[in-house]
Design a protein around this motif. Sequence first.
Motif, PDB file in Angstrom:
ATOM      1  N   HIS A 132       0.854  -1.258   0.000  1.00  0.00           N
ATOM      2  CA  HIS A 132       0.088  -0.083   0.013  1.00  0.00           C
ATOM      3  C   HIS A 132       0.924   1.225   0.115  1.00  0.00           C
ATOM      4  O   HIS A 132       1.338   1.905   1.111  1.00  0.00           O
ATOM      5  CB  HIS A 132      -0.998   0.096   1.153  1.00  0.00           C
ATOM      6  CG  HIS A 132      -1.725  -1.184   1.279  1.00  0.00           C
ATOM      7  ND1 HIS A 132      -2.234  -1.910   0.240  1.00  0.00           N
ATOM      8  CD2 HIS A 132      -2.314  -1.737   2.389  1.00  0.00           C
ATOM      9  CE1 HIS A 132      -3.089  -2.966   0.642  1.00  0.00           C
ATOM     10  NE2 HIS A 132      -3.129  -2.842   1.994  1.00  0.00           N
ATOM     11  N   PRO A 137      -4.356   1.957  -0.069  1.00  0.00           N
ATOM     12  CA  PRO A 137      -4.622   0.546  -0.408  1.00  0.00           C
ATOM     13  C   PRO A 137      -4.465   0.260  -1.765  1.00  0.00           C
ATOM     14  O   PRO A 137      -5.152   1.034  -2.593  1.00  0.00           O
ATOM     15  CB  PRO A 137      -5.674   0.193   0.514  1.00  0.00           C
ATOM     16  CG  PRO A 137      -6.629   1.538   0.271  1.00  0.00           C
ATOM     17  CD  PRO A 137      -5.681   2.647   0.365  1.00  0.00           C
ATOM     18  N   LEU A 140      -7.756  -4.521  -3.588  1.00  0.00           N
ATOM     19  CA  LEU A 140      -7.451  -5.541  -2.712  1.00  0.00           C
ATOM     20  C   LEU A 140      -8.553  -6.658  -3.308  1.00  0.00           C
ATOM     21  O   LEU A 140      -8.139  -7.921  -3.387  1.00  0.00           O
ATOM     22  CB  LEU A 140      -7.602  -5.439  -1.318  1.00  0.00           C
ATOM     23  CG  LEU A 140      -6.288  -4.862  -0.491  1.00  0.00           C
ATOM     24  CD1 LEU A 140      -6.772  -4.480   0.936  1.00  0.00           C
ATOM     25  CD2 LEU A 140      -5.152  -5.837  -0.729  1.00  0.00           C
ATOM     26  N   GLU A 156      -0.499  -8.368   2.912  1.00  0.00           N
ATOM     27  CA  GLU A 156      -0.549  -6.999   2.615  1.00  0.00           C
ATOM     28  C   GLU A 156       0.615  -6.084   3.343  1.00  0.00           C
ATOM     29  O   GLU A 156       0.827  -6.243   4.571  1.00  0.00           O
ATOM     30  CB  GLU A 156      -1.782  -6.390   3.065  1.00  0.00           C
ATOM     31  CG  GLU A 156      -3.226  -6.675   2.762  1.00  0.00           C
ATOM     32  CD  GLU A 156      -4.459  -6.116   3.441  1.00  0.00           C
ATOM     33  OE1 GLU A 156      -4.514  -4.758   3.473  1.00  0.00           O
ATOM     34  OE2 GLU A 156      -5.016  -6.880   3.836  1.00  0.00           O
ATOM     35  N   SER A 177      -6.976 -10.746   2.509  1.00  0.00           N
ATOM     36  CA  SER A 177      -5.689 -11.344   2.558  1.00  0.00           C
ATOM     37  C   SER A 177      -5.394 -12.100   3.715  1.00  0.00           C
ATOM     38  O   SER A 177      -6.337 -12.138   4.509  1.00  0.00           O
ATOM     39  CB  SER A 177      -4.500 -10.057   2.892  1.00  0.00           C
ATOM     40  OG  SER A 177      -4.873  -9.455   4.144  1.00  0.00           O
ATOM     41  N   THR A 180      -1.483  -9.055   7.284  1.00  0.00           N
ATOM     42  CA  THR A 180      -1.293  -7.789   7.033  1.00  0.00           C
ATOM     43  C   THR A 180      -0.073  -7.484   8.044  1.00  0.00           C
ATOM     44  O   THR A 180       0.047  -7.795   8.973  1.00  0.00           O
ATOM     45  CB  THR A 180      -2.217  -6.810   7.489  1.00  0.00           C
ATOM     46  OG1 THR A 180      -3.402  -7.080   6.526  1.00  0.00           O
ATOM     47  CG2 THR A 180      -2.232  -5.281   7.217  1.00  0.00           C
TER      48      THR A 180
END
Length: 388
Positions: A132, A137, A140, A156, A177, A180
């Motif tokens: 990101h 972002p 996604l 992520e 995801s 993250t």
Amino acid sequence: MIPYGKQSISQQDIDAVVEVLQSDFLTQGPQVPAFEKAVADYCGAEHALAVNSATSALHLACLALGLEQGDWLWTTPITFVASANCGLYCGAQVDFVDIDPHTYNLCAQALETKLQQAEQDNRLPKVVVAVHLCGQPCDLQAIHALSQKYGFKIIEDASHAIGGKYQGEPIGNGRYSDITVFSFHPVKIITTAEGGMALTNSAELAQKMDLLRSHGITRNPELMTQKPDGPWYYQQVDLGFNYRMTELQAALGLSQMQRLDEFVARRHQLAQVYNEQLADLPITLPWQHPDSYSGLHLYVIRLQLDKIGKSHRQVFEELRTAGLGVNLHYIPVHTQPYYQNMGFRQGDFPEAEAYYSEAISIPMFHGMSAEQQKEVVNTLTQALGHGF
């Protein structure tokens, strides 16, 4: 010199760290789990694991997802090298997907095209690291749909993005995801000095990362190969690392979390001023996708060099000489000598290379004053004055 980024430390932050210094725990005490819970609750994730850096979090995420020799990790070339290096740490091979020319993030359409070819070549990735950039972002939902079709896992890399939102929901909630990762380096949105965190909704992935961040050692009898010899007993059941976060770092992070929304809102105010006052200059301003609420870690402009009459380097050096701590995020990873030795070449990812030839990160941070921002605007206007 006005820096491009800078931490904001309050008396409350200082007091929180001093309290830990005066306590019985400097590491592996109550502050680390409290910080993990605060971030998990904020983002809406089931599990959060604090570590000593986002680089460590990326490494643990790859290991937890089973990345190993013979596998492929794909990411964007416009990122810090850690987003790619984490695959190499696991013995995997790394490749890149070119960027979207508007968001500067990994392009979902380019990803789909590359996946179609990789499927024919039997070289599909096991993991895609979606970065990101600047806090905005990635697409996604589209990347996740491709993961369902082609079978890869998604990390992520949200090192720039804590406090941001995607489709109205907090970045880090794991809807699209597997894991993250956040960074808490001093120039990031909140800081623990150095530090990072991995968030996931999978109890299995969380347990694996928890084990690996502390030498692969467990005191949980359920994970042992035999009954404990006594209350002192532990076992090393995997080859792990010393990636733990200290109590001092966690206390600072926990305090900073109380101002996270304030930090991001202030960045949006500063960005709005830039958007208005730089609109007539020969530059391309950051574009924000309507599905996103960026953490706005960085404010990146792109020079319209055909209208300026100066080179990218000339403008950059003039700004530095005038006292602006501008920077460039980032040099395309595939052009680094280490990666060129793997066979990557100039021209492999043209959108990323075009971005690099024009991009400059200008100062933006929570404590930036109106006078400092005015100085940035005036200096930039003067530097780009030729060619109007």
